[in-house]
Design an enzyme around this catalytic site. Structure first.
Site, PDB file in Angstrom:
ATOM      1  CE  LYS A 125      -4.417   1.064   0.105  1.00 27.84           C
ATOM      2  NZ  LYS A 125      -5.569   0.338  -0.429  1.00 27.84           N
ATOM      3  CG  ASP A 165      -7.289   3.351  -0.925  1.00 30.39           C
ATOM      4  OD1 ASP A 165      -7.863   2.259  -0.869  1.00 30.39           O
ATOM      5  OD2 ASP A 165      -7.249   4.120   0.060  1.00 30.39           O
TER       6      ASP A 165
HETATM    7  P1  NDP Z   1     -12.855   7.814  -2.815  1.00 28.50           P
HETATM    8  O1  NDP Z   1     -11.818   8.821  -2.515  1.00 28.50           O
HETATM    9  O2  NDP Z   1     -13.340   7.656  -4.203  1.00 28.50           O
HETATM   10  O3  NDP Z   1     -14.136   8.054  -1.881  1.00 28.50           O
HETATM   11  C1  NDP Z   1     -14.044   8.084  -0.487  1.00 28.50           C
HETATM   12  C2  NDP Z   1     -15.359   8.598   0.030  1.00 28.50           C
HETATM   13  O4  NDP Z   1     -15.404   8.469   1.446  1.00 28.50           O
HETATM   14  C3  NDP Z   1     -15.552  10.072  -0.284  1.00 28.50           C
HETATM   15  O5  NDP Z   1     -16.921  10.305  -0.454  1.00 28.50           O
HETATM   16  C4  NDP Z   1     -15.037  10.738   0.988  1.00 28.50           C
HETATM   17  O6  NDP Z   1     -15.565  12.023   1.232  1.00 28.50           O
HETATM   18  C5  NDP Z   1     -15.551   9.772   2.026  1.00 28.50           C
HETATM   19  N1  NDP Z   1     -14.760   9.865   3.238  1.00 28.50           N
HETATM   20  C6  NDP Z   1     -13.425   9.744   3.365  1.00 28.50           C
HETATM   21  N2  NDP Z   1     -13.067   9.914   4.639  1.00 28.50           N
HETATM   22  C7  NDP Z   1     -14.216  10.153   5.311  1.00 28.50           C
HETATM   23  C8  NDP Z   1     -14.515  10.417   6.672  1.00 28.50           C
HETATM   24  N3  NDP Z   1     -13.545  10.459   7.573  1.00 28.50           N
HETATM   25  N4  NDP Z   1     -15.818  10.603   7.020  1.00 28.50           N
HETATM   26  C9  NDP Z   1     -16.802  10.548   6.093  1.00 28.50           C
HETATM   27  N5  NDP Z   1     -16.569  10.326   4.776  1.00 28.50           N
HETATM   28  C10 NDP Z   1     -15.299  10.122   4.425  1.00 28.50           C
HETATM   29  O7  NDP Z   1     -12.275   6.423  -2.232  1.00 28.50           O
HETATM   30  P2  NDP Z   1     -12.740   4.947  -2.572  1.00 28.50           P
HETATM   31  O8  NDP Z   1     -14.200   4.914  -2.810  1.00 28.50           O
HETATM   32  O9  NDP Z   1     -11.819   4.407  -3.583  1.00 28.50           O
HETATM   33  O10 NDP Z   1     -12.387   4.187  -1.195  1.00 28.50           O
HETATM   34  C11 NDP Z   1     -13.314   4.090  -0.109  1.00 28.50           C
HETATM   35  C12 NDP Z   1     -12.901   2.949   0.799  1.00 28.50           C
HETATM   36  O11 NDP Z   1     -12.852   1.731   0.046  1.00 28.50           O
HETATM   37  C13 NDP Z   1     -11.516   3.090   1.431  1.00 28.50           C
HETATM   38  O12 NDP Z   1     -11.538   2.475   2.710  1.00 28.50           O
HETATM   39  C14 NDP Z   1     -10.627   2.276   0.511  1.00 28.50           C
HETATM   40  O13 NDP Z   1      -9.446   1.817   1.143  1.00 28.50           O
HETATM   41  C15 NDP Z   1     -11.568   1.123   0.197  1.00 28.50           C
HETATM   42  N6  NDP Z   1     -11.250   0.356  -1.005  1.00 28.50           N
HETATM   43  C16 NDP Z   1     -11.181   0.965  -2.227  1.00 28.50           C
HETATM   44  C17 NDP Z   1     -10.906   0.224  -3.350  1.00 28.50           C
HETATM   45  C18 NDP Z   1     -10.935   0.807  -4.717  1.00 28.50           C
HETATM   46  O14 NDP Z   1     -10.898   0.039  -5.680  1.00 28.50           O
HETATM   47  N7  NDP Z   1     -11.047   2.121  -4.889  1.00 28.50           N
HETATM   48  C19 NDP Z   1     -10.577  -1.223  -3.241  1.00 28.50           C
HETATM   49  C20 NDP Z   1     -10.782  -1.780  -1.923  1.00 28.50           C
HETATM   50  C21 NDP Z   1     -11.075  -0.997  -0.856  1.00 28.50           C
HETATM   51  P3  NDP Z   1     -14.909  13.340   0.551  1.00 28.50           P
HETATM   52  O15 NDP Z   1     -15.513  13.381  -0.826  1.00 28.50           O
HETATM   53  O16 NDP Z   1     -15.312  14.438   1.444  1.00 28.50           O
HETATM   54  O17 NDP Z   1     -13.435  13.097   0.542  1.00 28.50           O
END
Ligand code: NDP
Length: 451
Positions: A125, A165
């Site tokens: 990572k 991510d």
């Molecule tokens: P994105 O950056 O596309 O989206 C993250 C979302 O979560 C955004 O809406 C963000 O809000 C919100 N967010 C982040 N931190 C917080 C917080 N502290 N409180 C509330 N909302 C929050 O990321 P992903 O969708 O890619 O990833 C989301 C999760 O999935 C992570 O845990 C990641 O590790 C996991 N994951 C992702 C994969 C992938 O293929 N992308 C694969 C496997 C796991 P804002 O818009 O305000 O930033």
């Protein structure tokens, strides 16, 4: 003391300032305890001690110039945790909260997740404390180029293949891949999540969200249930959340929540159709705040609260929860509220979104609980398929990739159930995922001798 207990104690003592890493190690190691008796050879070769120590941790300076001409300095990381079963593979996260503890927890989890997919991928990572929010496209490009200027020497299609991510999507992968290609003078599959025009795979953007819903559907099927007519709470509004919403709608469920780091929206009519398109445009193109959804569709919006607080405070009825935002977003109190409000199934789209207390609440109340390393493995699985397509210089159709994704998620679900049963914890997906993921890596490590 058992070997795994000893390892947990040592990790806490050696790296006292890494709480997220401790949490991940504790969760995995505790469920590996039954493997000690069946595999004394693992204890003898100190596999448990070796697997919690990354192969290497790279930390570097990332200097770049903002739009005002001022020099900014961020910190870059790549934790190459374990390549026993294949090249390192795992996402890059850009978020101000990024630190070594968080990346070590994510890299450690990735070892077992990647093993579960059955594809040949090790665990890693990386990321930076850079915050893409509020930055112009040019600033993001300059940052990505500066980040790759150091990262390039540590990655490669047979060495380490990063992906996206939090904060890293198609735009950022494009900038990093473009820079790598330029300085290495080679067009190889060194990153996944690429655009379709330059080696990306169909279904990669959808894969994590779709996969989490496929996994939830498999869990529900063990009790003769499905998504049809179910009320679903989803958190986040980024990549994983958007496609989880899409798949739940396709399977007949109704999604009523989304959030970002500023607010939660509740739409009891269901987030579907043009509302989904609105979220994609808002978050992926305009990069706006989720509050705009409430303004546009006249729904409720709770500023400053996450989805799970809102469900507890408003007493919302929810059948299925799919957390897709970030780590530790559901605590014990909110887990209790979910159970009280009728939740029967939780599939973790995010990595470690449930605290250990929350997991206990779900499991002790017979909630079907799919941990992230199993439920969200669809993303890295299709990344693995993207690597295969790059090596073969082929691209598979949307239907082909989706079918492979569905099969992989079914197989992961079965592997978890089989391992949980074989080790006396039938139906415990946490134990099943950890043991099934661990055994393959441990056996490979054993085969190599002490290296
Ligand atoms: P994105 O950056 O596309 O989206 C993250 C979302 O979560 C955004 O809406 C963000 O809000 C919100 N967010 C982040 N931190 C917080 C917080 N502290 N409180 C509330 N909302 C929050 O990321 P992903 O969708 O890619 O990833 C989301 C999760 O999935 C992570 O845990 C990641 O590790 C996991 N994951 C992702 C994969 C992938 O293929 N992308 C694969 C496997 C796991 P804002 O818009 O305000 O930033």
């Amino acid at each position: 003391m058992s070997a795994v207990k000893d390892v947990i104690a040592k990790v806490k003592q050696r790296d006292p300032n890494e709480p997220e890493f401790h949490q991940a190690v504790e969760e995995v190691m505790e469920s590996l305890e039954p493997t000690e008796a069946k595999h004394p050879e693992f204890v003898k070769a100190k596999i448990y001690d070796r697997i919690v120590e990354p192969d290497r941790t790279i930390i570097f300076r990332v200097p770049w110039v903002d739009d005002r001409g001022e020099v900014q300095v961020n910190r870059g990381f790549r934790v190459q945790f374990n390549n026993a079963i294949g090249p390192y593979k795992g996402g890059i996260r850009f978020h101000p909260s990024v630190n070594l503890s968080i990346l070590k927890f994510l890299g450690f989890e990735q070892i077992f997740k990647n093993s579960l997919t059955t594809l040949p991928m090790g665990g890693a990572k990386g990321g930076s404390d850079f915050d893409p929010k509020g930055k112009s496209d040019d600033e993001v490009m300059r940052f990505c180029h500066a980040f790759t200027r150091e990262l390039f020497r540590h990655i490669g299609p047979e060495t380490d293949v990063p992906a996206g991510d939090i904060g890293v999507g198609g735009r950022e992968i494009g900038y990093m891949f473009g820079y790598y290609k330029k300085i290495m003078n080679e067009h190889t599959g060194v990153l996944t999540g690429k655009g379709l025009e330059y080696g990306g795979s169909l279904i990669r953007p959808e894969a994590t969200g779709y996969g989490a819903v496929y996994f939830a559907a498999e869990m529900l099927a063990t009790r003769g249930l499905d998504f049809n007519g179910k009320v679903v709470a989803i958190s986040g509004s980024g990549n994983v959340a958007q496609y989880a919403v899409e798949k739940v709608n396709q399977l007949g469920g109704k999604v009523i929540t989304l959030c970002d780091s500023n607010a939660t929206i509740v739409d009891e009519e269901g987030i579907c159709g043009e509302k989904c398109d609105f979220v994609k445009e808002l978050k992926n193109v305009r990069r706006g705040r989720i509050k705009e959804y409430a303004d546009r569709f006249g729904t409720v919006c709770y500023l400053g609260n996450n989805v799970w607080d809102v469900i507890r405070e408003q007493g919302l009825k929810v059948d299925i929860a799919i957390p897709c935002a970030t780590q530790n977003e559901i605590d014990g109190k909110n887990a209790e509220a979910l159970v009280k409000n009728g939740c029967i199934c939780v599939a973790e789209g995010a990595n470690m979104p449930s605290t250990p207390e929350a997991v206990k609440v779900f499991q002790s109340n017979n909630v079907l609980f799919g941990p992230g390393k199993a439920a969200n493995a669809g993303g890295v699985s299709v990344s693995g398929l993207e690597m295969s397509q790059n090596s073969l210089k082929l691209s598979w159709s949307r239907e082909e990739v989706d079918k492979m994704l569905l099969n992989i998620m079914k197989n992961i679900h079965k592997a978890c159930l089989d391992a949980s049963e074989a080790y006396g914890k039938k139906g415990d997906y946490v134990v099943g995922a950890n043991i099934a993921g661990f055994l393959k890596v441990a056996k490979a490590m054993l085969a190599y001798g002490i290296v």
